[in-house]
Design an enzyme around this catalytic site. Structure first.
Site, PDB file in Angstrom:
ATOM      1  N   LYS A   1     -24.650  86.941-128.440  1.00  0.00           N
ATOM      2  CA  LYS A   1     -25.167  87.183-127.103  1.00  0.00           C
ATOM      3  C   LYS A   1     -25.558  88.638-126.959  1.00  0.00           C
ATOM      4  O   LYS A   1     -24.706  89.516-126.949  1.00  0.00           O
ATOM      5  CB  LYS A   1     -24.135  86.807-126.064  1.00  0.00           C
ATOM      6  CG  LYS A   1     -24.783  86.416-124.791  1.00  0.00           C
ATOM      7  CD  LYS A   1     -23.836  85.683-123.919  1.00  0.00           C
ATOM      8  CE  LYS A   1     -24.590  85.016-122.799  1.00  0.00           C
ATOM      9  NZ  LYS A   1     -23.686  84.614-121.737  1.00  0.00           N
TER      10      LYS A   1
ATOM     11  N   TRP B   1     -29.091  84.605-125.645  1.00  0.00           N
ATOM     12  CA  TRP B   1     -28.542  84.080-126.901  1.00  0.00           C
ATOM     13  C   TRP B   1     -29.484  84.287-128.079  1.00  0.00           C
ATOM     14  O   TRP B   1     -30.697  84.165-127.953  1.00  0.00           O
ATOM     15  CB  TRP B   1     -28.264  82.588-126.779  1.00  0.00           C
ATOM     16  CG  TRP B   1     -27.162  82.250-125.838  1.00  0.00           C
ATOM     17  CD1 TRP B   1     -27.288  81.647-124.623  1.00  0.00           C
ATOM     18  CD2 TRP B   1     -25.757  82.478-126.022  1.00  0.00           C
ATOM     19  NE1 TRP B   1     -26.048  81.499-124.037  1.00  0.00           N
ATOM     20  CE2 TRP B   1     -25.099  81.993-124.878  1.00  0.00           C
ATOM     21  CE3 TRP B   1     -24.990  83.048-127.050  1.00  0.00           C
ATOM     22  CZ2 TRP B   1     -23.714  82.054-124.723  1.00  0.00           C
ATOM     23  CZ3 TRP B   1     -23.611  83.108-126.890  1.00  0.00           C
ATOM     24  CH2 TRP B   1     -22.988  82.617-125.739  1.00  0.00           C
TER      25      TRP B   1
ATOM     26  N   GLU C   1     -22.495  75.553-118.509  1.00  0.00           N
ATOM     27  CA  GLU C   1     -21.820  74.258-118.365  1.00  0.00           C
ATOM     28  C   GLU C   1     -20.746  74.271-117.275  1.00  0.00           C
ATOM     29  O   GLU C   1     -20.251  73.222-116.887  1.00  0.00           O
ATOM     30  CB  GLU C   1     -21.145  73.867-119.694  1.00  0.00           C
ATOM     31  CG  GLU C   1     -22.089  73.473-120.810  1.00  0.00           C
ATOM     32  CD  GLU C   1     -22.574  74.669-121.635  1.00  0.00           C
ATOM     33  OE1 GLU C   1     -22.557  75.801-121.109  1.00  0.00           O
ATOM     34  OE2 GLU C   1     -22.976  74.464-122.797  1.00  0.00           O
TER      35      GLU C   1
ATOM     36  N   THR D   1     -29.144  75.520-121.667  1.00  0.00           N
ATOM     37  CA  THR D   1     -28.421  76.604-122.319  1.00  0.00           C
ATOM     38  C   THR D   1     -28.844  76.659-123.778  1.00  0.00           C
ATOM     39  O   THR D   1     -28.978  75.626-124.429  1.00  0.00           O
ATOM     40  CB  THR D   1     -26.889  76.437-122.226  1.00  0.00           C
ATOM     41  OG1 THR D   1     -26.282  77.466-123.009  1.00  0.00           O
ATOM     42  CG2 THR D   1     -26.390  75.094-122.720  1.00  0.00           C
TER      43      THR D   1
HETATM   44  P1  ADP Z   1     -23.512  83.047-118.598  1.00  0.00           P
HETATM   45  O1  ADP Z   1     -24.217  84.051-119.426  1.00  0.00           O
HETATM   46  O2  ADP Z   1     -24.133  82.908-117.269  1.00  0.00           O
HETATM   47  O3  ADP Z   1     -22.017  83.290-118.512  1.00  0.00           O
HETATM   48  P2  ADP Z   1     -24.022  81.158-120.779  1.00  0.00           P
HETATM   49  O4  ADP Z   1     -23.845  79.697-120.784  1.00  0.00           O
HETATM   50  O5  ADP Z   1     -25.332  81.719-121.190  1.00  0.00           O
HETATM   51  O6  ADP Z   1     -23.657  81.597-119.304  1.00  0.00           O
HETATM   52  O7  ADP Z   1     -22.919  81.851-121.676  1.00  0.00           O
HETATM   53  C1  ADP Z   1     -21.565  81.474-121.646  1.00  0.00           C
HETATM   54  C2  ADP Z   1     -20.813  82.205-122.725  1.00  0.00           C
HETATM   55  O8  ADP Z   1     -20.923  83.621-122.543  1.00  0.00           O
HETATM   56  C3  ADP Z   1     -19.323  81.940-122.756  1.00  0.00           C
HETATM   57  O9  ADP Z   1     -19.005  80.742-123.409  1.00  0.00           O
HETATM   58  C4  ADP Z   1     -18.824  83.171-123.494  1.00  0.00           C
HETATM   59  O10 ADP Z   1     -19.011  83.044-124.892  1.00  0.00           O
HETATM   60  C5  ADP Z   1     -19.742  84.260-122.985  1.00  0.00           C
HETATM   61  N1  ADP Z   1     -19.141  84.942-121.831  1.00  0.00           N
HETATM   62  C6  ADP Z   1     -19.361  84.724-120.522  1.00  0.00           C
HETATM   63  N2  ADP Z   1     -18.652  85.573-119.757  1.00  0.00           N
HETATM   64  C7  ADP Z   1     -17.936  86.344-120.601  1.00  0.00           C
HETATM   65  C8  ADP Z   1     -16.995  87.422-120.430  1.00  0.00           C
HETATM   66  N3  ADP Z   1     -16.673  87.888-119.230  1.00  0.00           N
HETATM   67  N4  ADP Z   1     -16.465  87.962-121.546  1.00  0.00           N
HETATM   68  C9  ADP Z   1     -16.778  87.521-122.777  1.00  0.00           C
HETATM   69  N5  ADP Z   1     -17.660  86.524-123.003  1.00  0.00           N
HETATM   70  C10 ADP Z   1     -18.237  85.941-121.929  1.00  0.00           C
END
Ligand code: ADP
Length: 548
Positions: A445, A450, A331, A185
């Site tokens: 994001k 990221w 995670e 990540t």
């Molecule tokens: P993924 O993109 O597959 O969810 P990542 O580890 O790249 O996994 O990103 C996780 C992060 O993305 C979370 O900690 C949060 O900040 C953001 N995130 C994930 N899902 C949401 C959501 N539905 N709404 C807002 N933020 C989200």
């Protein structure tokens, strides 16, 4: 007293064996560079997975080896998922969209000796040649006719390797806590960090994901995971689908392409699909511009970033399709929470239901969550109090590859009480709906990927006339979030927005270039002297990027 039940280990290979026996005719349809519509069923898939294990062994791969993949969503990547993990090796999915130096860092950190690479990713690998000293073999995911020219040593053809093997192989049973997969990540400050999944965590996560009120996966459904297989295992779809016999439609490299997605959904009668908001926006815009529809699509799962209300409304009004928002992280495998109505909510108005769809969903069995204040005291689920979100459960990471997994130790994401610190700030309603309100982790994001705020800030403060710089993510209609650079100038100096952007142009990747620069007299700081990002985000709450 001990129970008298079998202690069968939860194995990823057991999902494959189950699918082969119970759903031999269910199809897996893929778009690849060498075939725009490849089709095979789960029986053939199982056979090819066994061929692939024999290929891996012939290449000298051993138990515990991290086998790297740089690939899109297609049947060959699926074969790697099952063959690598099922035989006791570790399927390390790598995101080819990361900055090249991050890709090299990740391959080297995980010590990948063998890489399986999509044809389209080969130019990236060629460019990184000098930095990949430990890579011994590159297998191109292609047939002989489409093999690219390459200057890399030991480049082999996937289909040729498979043709030369037998499918004679018995899936072994071993400790379910053995590492099965790995995904780095970059949603943290500093270098990307490796999350290591186990057979146990993966099987339990898939079981939870397949529950009716979670993703509702079933043999009756056809699923199109648009979320990449290099992004937290495509949110578990490759496992849940084979567990219940869902037909899989895999879009290959055509992930953000509205035309291909529409074509796949209509011709394969896709009922459920999953992706980040940016993907849905691309599809909805394409459908609107071309006056097309997706009548078979019942459900669009969305996660990875907050889902804009307009996506929920457009799917409902224009396509009679329900948007189901979930929250998760690399995670957390990633399933944490997911939208669903509770009994007693049948009479809610459409507006009220939409309000709930715009929250991040309710907890899934297996994931415990809490929100805490700055003194680590738990906050009530009243929809008002907000604080740092923490989670724990059998598919939540307890540490990162190569860093300490002692709770509370440096580099460990888990606190002394055993909770994963998510870096998200949230409130939870009395009905248990999570609402992410902010982030403590200093990253942005954009379109599901990221961007590091610090990287942009460091580049900006190298300008002699800039005293201090801070970057925050702000809402963007297409990318969900884009970087806004906030600058404090040295006394007596003057710079324009264009001056700053021009200065940064050759220092940052295109994706990381701020969309706007604003100048202020002073930045807010915390008691420990850090820039107060939460305060800044509040100040710029209503900020809107200039329309391009
Ligand atoms: P993924 O993109 O597959 O969810 P990542 O580890 O790249 O996994 O990103 C996780 C992060 O993305 C979370 O900690 C949060 O900040 C953001 N995130 C994930 N899902 C949401 C959501 N539905 N709404 C807002 N933020 C989200």
């Amino acid at each position: 007293m001990q129970a008298l039940m079998m202690n069968s280990q939860l194995m990823i290979s057991s999902i494959l064996k189950h699918a082969e026996r119970n759903f031999p005719d269910v199809e897996m349809v893929s778009v690849t560079v060498d075939n725009p519509r490849h089709r095979q069923n789960y029986k053939t898939f199982g056979k090819r997975c066994r061929l692939l294990v024999n290929v891996l062994e012939s290449l000298g791969a051993k138990l515990g080896d991290r086998i790297g993949t740089l690939a899109w969503n297609d049947y060959r990547h699926m074969e790697l998922y099952y063959a690598v993990s099922g035989s006791g090796m570790v399927c390390h999915t790598i995101n080819p969209r990361l900055f090249p130096e991050q890709v090299a860092y990740i391959i080297n950190h995980a010590e990948n000796k063998i890489l399986f690479v999509d044809i389209l990713v080969m130019p990236l690998l060629e460019a990184l040649k000098e930095h990949l000293a430990k890579v011994e073999t590159v297998v191109v995911l292609s047939d002989r006719a489409h093999m690219p020219d390459s200057s890399l040593p030991n480049v082999l053809c996937y289909e040729e390797l498979l043709e030369a093997q037998s499918d004679d192989y018995e899936w072994p049973e071993f400790d379910e806590n053995t590492a099965s997969g790995m995904c780095y990540t970059s949603g943290t400050t500093g270098n990307p960090k490796g999350v290591v999944y186990s057979h146990r965590s993966t099987v339990l996560h898939a079981l939870a994901g397949a529950l009716p009120d979670v993703t509702g996966a079933s043999n009756m459904q056809t699923s199109l995971p648009v979320v990449p297989m290099f992004h937290v295992n495509a949110w578990g779809a490759p496992y849940a689908a084979l567990m219940v016999g869902t037909k899989l439609v895999l879009p290959g490299p055509k992930m953000a392409d509205g035309e291909t997605l529409h074509d796949l959904i209509t011709s394969e009668e896709v009922t459920v699909s999953s992706g980040v908001p940016t993907i849905w926006l691309a599809l909805l815009d394409y459908l609107e511009a071309n006056q097309k529809s997706v009548p078979s699509l019942e459900r669009a799962n969305v996660g990875g970033a907050a889902c804009p209300r307009s996506i929920v409304e457009r799917f409902r009004e224009q396509h009679n399709c329900t948007v189901v928002q979930g929250w998760g992280m690399t995670e957390t495998s990633p399933l944490g929470t997911i939208f669903g109505l509770k009994k007693g909510m049948e009479d809610l108005t459409t507006e009220e239901v939409t309000d709930l769809q715009c929250l991040q969903g309710r907890g899934v069995f297996g994931i415990e969550m809490c929100i805490v204040d700055e003194n680590n005291e738990e906050l009530p689920w009243d929809g008002v109090a907000f604080g740092a979100l923490k989670v724990r459960g059998p598919w939540v990471a307890k540490g990162y590859y190569g860093l300490s997994d002692v709770p509370g130790a440096e580099g460990c994401p888990v606190d002394e009480k055993g909770w994963l610190q998510t870096g998200d700030v949230a409130s939870i309603t009395p009905d248990g709906y999570l609402q992410i309100t902010d982030r403590t982790k200093d990253v942005i994001k954009s379109g599901g990927e990221w961007i590091s705020s610090i990287e942009i800030e460091n580049a900006a403060v190298n300008h002699a006339d800039i005293a201090e710089a801070a970057v925050i993510g702000r809402y963007h209609p297409k990318w969900t979030e884009r970087p806004l650079l906030i600058v404090v100038l040295q006394a007596g100096k003057s710079l324009s927005r264009e001056d700053v952007l021009e200065f940064l142009n050759d220092k940052l990747h295109k994706m990381a270039m701020p969309d706007d620069v604003v100048f202020i007299g002073e930045l807010p700081h915390t008691a420990t002297g850090k820039i107060n990002k939460l305060g800044l985000r509040k100040t710029f709450e209503d900020y809107q990027f200039p329309v391009e």
